[in-house]
Design an enzyme around this catalytic site. Structure first.
Site, PDB file in Angstrom:
ATOM      1  N   LYS A 134      89.020 -12.194  10.681  1.00 55.37           N
ATOM      2  CA  LYS A 134      90.397 -12.472  10.243  1.00 55.37           C
ATOM      3  C   LYS A 134      91.368 -12.804  11.366  1.00 55.37           C
ATOM      4  CE  LYS A 134      90.210  -9.522   6.211  1.00 55.37           C
ATOM      5  NZ  LYS A 134      90.565  -8.206   5.710  1.00 55.37           N
ATOM      6  N   GLY A 143      83.433  -4.245  19.476  1.00 57.39           N
ATOM      7  CA  GLY A 143      82.170  -3.830  18.866  1.00 57.39           C
ATOM      8  C   GLY A 143      81.223  -4.948  18.485  1.00 57.39           C
ATOM      9  N   GLY A 149      89.311  -1.731  20.122  1.00 63.42           N
ATOM     10  CA  GLY A 149      90.769  -1.711  20.040  1.00 63.42           C
ATOM     11  C   GLY A 149      91.413  -1.469  21.395  1.00 63.42           C
ATOM     12  N   ARG A 156      76.377   4.511  24.758  1.00 64.73           N
ATOM     13  CA  ARG A 156      77.564   5.286  25.152  1.00 64.73           C
ATOM     14  C   ARG A 156      77.197   6.520  25.965  1.00 64.73           C
ATOM     15  NH1 ARG A 156      80.684   4.255  19.500  1.00 64.73           N
ATOM     16  NH2 ARG A 156      81.813   2.413  20.208  1.00 64.73           N
TER      17      ARG A 156
END
Ligand code: AMP
Length: 415
Positions: free
Chosen positions: A217, A373, A396, A34
């Site tokens: 999920k 991620g 996200g 990053r």
């Protein structure tokens, strides 16, 4: 305004970056991706003769000072990466003097923004069910504006280069932009690249378009799955989701991860795929293990017939072939989420098959975007990050952008 067109000479630039880097127990950075990602923007500003006020969050301190999440720990690494000294402001809301005395070429790093609850703008210590919550939220929103105004007062120009937090309307990611006019706010280079990559996926789709959604999920991915259904030719759903689909179709999934309250949803996804003519690829066999461990005993079995006490931890060989067949001829590819518990070396084969097929398709001219991620960790583990078209820094944020949602961090600048 765009960063390339702006001359930063003699200007102070307030730059929101994502320096939320992982640290070990001694506060040492374990992955500096990053920091490296933000360098083109930071260096452009310094090379122009501007000065930098760098701001970021780290972790989730929930509005409280937490020494373990102090950005002072990364000051030296930032200085090394920039090749110049970095000053540190121990309170992001009290840096007026430090900012005012900055000279061209100098750098000031602000302390973790999230030490102030105003950054996220959410009331702290009050439950959402509390009758006073709405009032507390309103009060906090007004404090958030004050905090953003303070940050804005440090600089002449605002640059947002933190794609990872672009889906949040925080003080430093969006609200602060209200205090700069259109000629004095812009996206950084990393943000521009991310926006372009998403654009490549959403407009100008070269077909076949294959999306691969994995992870644990269905529930956390349903928004994007439904959205992609209108766009893709092939939709591969893998990872832990496999077993919810298998159970929904009457299979025995043993101890595999399975969302029993999402069985109808799984059937509905299958129905919709059929209606829309999407080739839905679901796992047919798996590598089952007798424990959630890298050293567990394993066997290959049908996802419909996993023995009691066993759990599917990776895609089986027949499933891997289906992945490869769908991916290799594709011209646009999106991958989010691993096909198995890739953190265990013995359960990486499914994800590896996906990664290899993406690399091959990319060599054949496909545009491939890997994001979120875990998929990034996965492609890095395989050493293949340089062989796909684009690896996104957003989790996200990337998914929300691909769902077609407007990201507050981008809207605040582009209008
Ligand atoms: P997510 O955060 O939903 O993208 O999920 C990523 C996680 O899913 C990774 O840590 C994987 O280890 C995990 N995962 C993938 N496949 C399975 C599986 N079959 N059983 C349990 N966990 C899985």
């Amino acid at each position: 305004m765009t960063i390339d067109k702006f001359n930063f000479a003699g200007k102070k630039a307030l730059v929101r970056v994502d320096f939320n880097v992982p640290l070990d127990d001694n506060g040492h950075i374990t992955d500096d991706t990053r920091i490296r990602g933000a360098l083109p923007t930071l260096k452009k500003i310094l090379n122009d003769g501007g000065s930098l006020i760098i701001m970021s969050h780290m972790g989730k301190p929930k509005g409280k000072v937490n020494a373990k999440l102090s950005l002072s720990q990364i000051k030296d690494a930032v200085a090394k990466a920039l090749g110049t000294e970095v000053k540190f402001a121990a309170d992001s809301a009290d840096a007026s003097e430090a900012a005012a005395t900055l000279r061209p070429g100098e750098v000031l790093l602000l302390e973790n923004l999230r030490f102030h609850p105003e950054e996220e703008g959410k009331p702290v210590g009050i439950d959402k069910a509390d009758p006073t919550y709405d009032e507390a939220k309103k009060a906090m929103k007004s404090l958030q504006k004050e905090f953003a105004k303070k940050l804005a007062s440090y600089a002449d120009v605002y640059v947002n280069d933190a794609f990872g937090t672009a889906h949040r309307r925080h003080a430093s990611t969006a609200v602060v932009a209200d205090y700069f006019d259109a000629d004095h706010k812009m996206l950084g280079y990393l943000m521009e690249k991310e926006v372009k990559a998403v654009d490549n996926i959403l407009s100008d789709i070269k077909r076949p378009f294959t999306a691969i959604m994995g992870g644990s999920k269905v529930s956390t991915k349903i928004g994007i799955i439904e959205n992609l259904m209108d766009k893709v030719d092939n939709l591969i759903l893998c990872g832990g989701m496999t077993y919810t689909f298998a159970k929904a179709q009457g299979g025995n999934v043993g101890n595999s991860i399975c969302e029993n309250d999402k069985l109808d949803l799984a059937l509905d996804i299958m129905k919709k795929a059929k209606e829309k003519g999407v080739n839905l690829v679901l796992g047919i066999d798996c590598v089952a293990a007798d424990a959630f461990s890298n050293d567990a005993n394993t066997q290959i079995c049908s996802v419909m017939d996993i023995p009691e006490g066993w759990e599917g931890l990776d895609a089986g060989p027949e499933t891997r072939k289906l992945f490869t067949q769908a991916i290799e001829p594709s011209k646009t590819i999106l991958w989010n989420g691993p096909a198995g518990v890739f953190e265990f070396d013995n359960f990486t084969a499914g994800s590896r098959a996906i990664a290899d097929a993406i690399v091959k398709a990319t060599k054949d001219g496909a545009f491939s975007l890997v994001g979120g991620g875990d998929s990034v960790a996965c492609i890095n583990k395989f050493g293949l990050a340089d062989e796909v078209s684009y690896v996104s820094t957003g989790g996200g944020a990337l998914l929300e952008a691909i769902e077609g949602k407007v990201l507050p961090g981008i809207a605040a600048i582009k209008g």
